[in-house]
Design a protein around this motif. Structure first.
Motif, short mmCIF file in Angstrom:
data_model
loop_
_atom_site.label_atom_id
_atom_site.label_comp_id
_atom_site.label_asym_id
_atom_site.label_seq_id
_atom_site.Cartn_x
_atom_site.Cartn_y
_atom_site.Cartn_z
N PRO A 63 0.83 -1.21 0.00
CA PRO A 63 0.00 0.00 0.00
C PRO A 63 0.86 1.25 0.00
O PRO A 63 2.06 1.21 0.31
N GLY A 64 0.20 2.40 -0.31
CA GLY A 64 0.95 3.65 -0.41
C GLY A 64 0.82 4.53 0.80
O GLY A 64 1.48 4.33 1.82
N ALA A 65 -0.09 5.52 0.72
CA ALA A 65 -0.18 6.55 1.77
C ALA A 65 -0.89 6.04 3.00
O ALA A 65 -1.74 5.15 2.92
N PRO A 66 -0.56 6.60 4.17
CA PRO A 66 -1.30 6.25 5.39
C PRO A 66 -2.79 6.57 5.26
O PRO A 66 -3.17 7.54 4.61
N ASN A 72 -6.93 -4.10 -4.34
CA ASN A 72 -7.64 -5.35 -4.06
C ASN A 72 -6.97 -6.48 -4.83
O ASN A 72 -6.72 -6.34 -6.03
N PRO A 73 -6.63 -7.58 -4.18
CA PRO A 73 -5.87 -8.63 -4.87
C PRO A 73 -6.65 -9.37 -5.95
O PRO A 73 -6.08 -10.07 -6.76
N VAL A 121 -0.96 -5.03 7.92
CA VAL A 121 -1.98 -5.92 7.40
C VAL A 121 -2.85 -6.37 8.57
O VAL A 121 -2.32 -6.66 9.66
N LEU A 122 -4.16 -6.40 8.38
CA LEU A 122 -5.05 -6.86 9.44
C LEU A 122 -4.99 -8.38 9.53
O LEU A 122 -5.12 -9.08 8.52
N LEU A 190 -2.49 0.41 4.76
CA LEU A 190 -3.06 -0.90 5.05
C LEU A 190 -3.16 -1.71 3.76
O LEU A 190 -3.60 -1.20 2.73
N TYR A 191 -2.75 -2.96 3.84
CA TYR A 191 -2.84 -3.83 2.66
C TYR A 191 -4.31 -4.02 2.25
O TYR A 191 -5.21 -3.92 3.08
N GLY A 192 -4.52 -4.30 0.96
CA GLY A 192 -5.87 -4.38 0.40
C GLY A 192 -6.60 -5.68 0.66
O GLY A 192 -7.65 -5.93 0.07
#
Length: 283
Positions: A63-66, A72-73, A121-122, A190-192
């Motif tokens: 991911p990029g910015a906070p 989405n994968p 990542v959650l 956050l990862y998608g």
């Protein structure tokens, strides 16, 4: 015998039968496509259950910015088993309420795992029952492990239906795990997608991964194709009955033709009778 098929009524019936058949064939093809998609998902679920995990970064885009999520994968990467190392951030833990496991309603606890590069990542650490007081009573969940941990889990795509996000008992509270909305509450990119922990910690119940019902789509495929064939056969059967005089319409046509023939014979006999006396009058 089949000259009646060129009448407007039968041409319209033929067009309707062909159109219906084409539509039903397309519906069957769409169900076949869904059958292959769901079968592929089931294959990935089975492969992940026995396969070795791959690094998270080889599957998901960074991911990029906070406050934002990565891409989405896509469905093709769902349920892939991955491994990732980082440190849990319990200050931004999420509880997803109204989640059912084995017929019981409770909560899924998701804790951000912050990686060395500052992204997160959650991790869905598992399911816990509600506290005494009802299905919506905030749960008591084991705290996240401290220090650097390595987690193995399966990729779960963001849930498409967004839901409001609140704060309750020190956690973010929501009904749906919508990553774009949750990312706005996080201080890091956050990862998608999030991960379902493959081996939940003590005190948690593993989140079951249900197989897709691909055979249902396979049954619908055959059903639509049979309907398409039946539409054409029904038209052919009705046309054959018409041709052999087995329908009320054909019977009416025969009566009309007989009436016309009788009328023609009567008119012909009357004309002959009028001509004969005229021929016998003396000059």
């Amino acid at each position: 015998m089949y000259r009646f098929l060129l009448t407007p009524r039968w041409l319209a019936a033929a067009a309707l039968a062909v159109t219906a058949s084409v539509v039903m064939v397309f519906l069957g093809n769409w169900q076949l496509h869904r059958y292959h998609e769901r079968s592929a998902i089931n294959d990935r679920i089975d492969a992940a259950a026995t396969g070795s995990p791959v690094p998270l970064t080889s599957v998901l885009t960074r991911p990029g910015a906070p406050g934002k999520t990565g891409p989405n994968p896509g469905e093709a990467l769902a349920w892939t088993k991955v491994t990732v190392t980082g440190r849990y951030d319990p200050a931004h833990e999420v509880q997803a309420r109204g989640r059912t496991v084995d017929g019981s309603v409770g909560f899924e606890i998701l804790t951000p795992l912050v990686l060395a590069d500052g992204t997160a990542v959650l991790i869905d650490r598992g399911w816990v029952p509600p506290a005494s007081g009802g299905a919506v009573a905030a749960p008591v969940a084991p705290p996240a492990p401290a220090g650097t941990v390595t987690v193995v889990g399966q990729v779960h795509r963001s849930e498409s239906k967004p839901a409001p996000i609140g704060h309750r008992d020190g956690r973010l509270d929501t009904r749906r795990v919508s990553l774009p909305r949750l990312a706005a509450e996080m201080p890091y990119p956050l990862y998608g997608a999030y991960l379902l922990a493959s081996s939940p910690e003590p005190g948690f119940t593993a989140i079951p991964i249900d197989h897709e019902d691909a055979w249902q789509n396979g049954g619908y495929t055959v059903q639509w194709w049979l309907f398409a064939l039946m539409a054409l056969l029904a038209f052919a059967w009705q046309a054959r009955k018409e041709a052999h005089g087995d329908t009320p319409g054909a019977a009416r046509d025969r009566v009309s033709e007989a009436d016309r023939a009788a009328s023609d014979r009567t008119a012909s006999d009357g004309s002959a009778a009028a001509v004969v006396p005229a021929a016998r009058r003396p000059e």
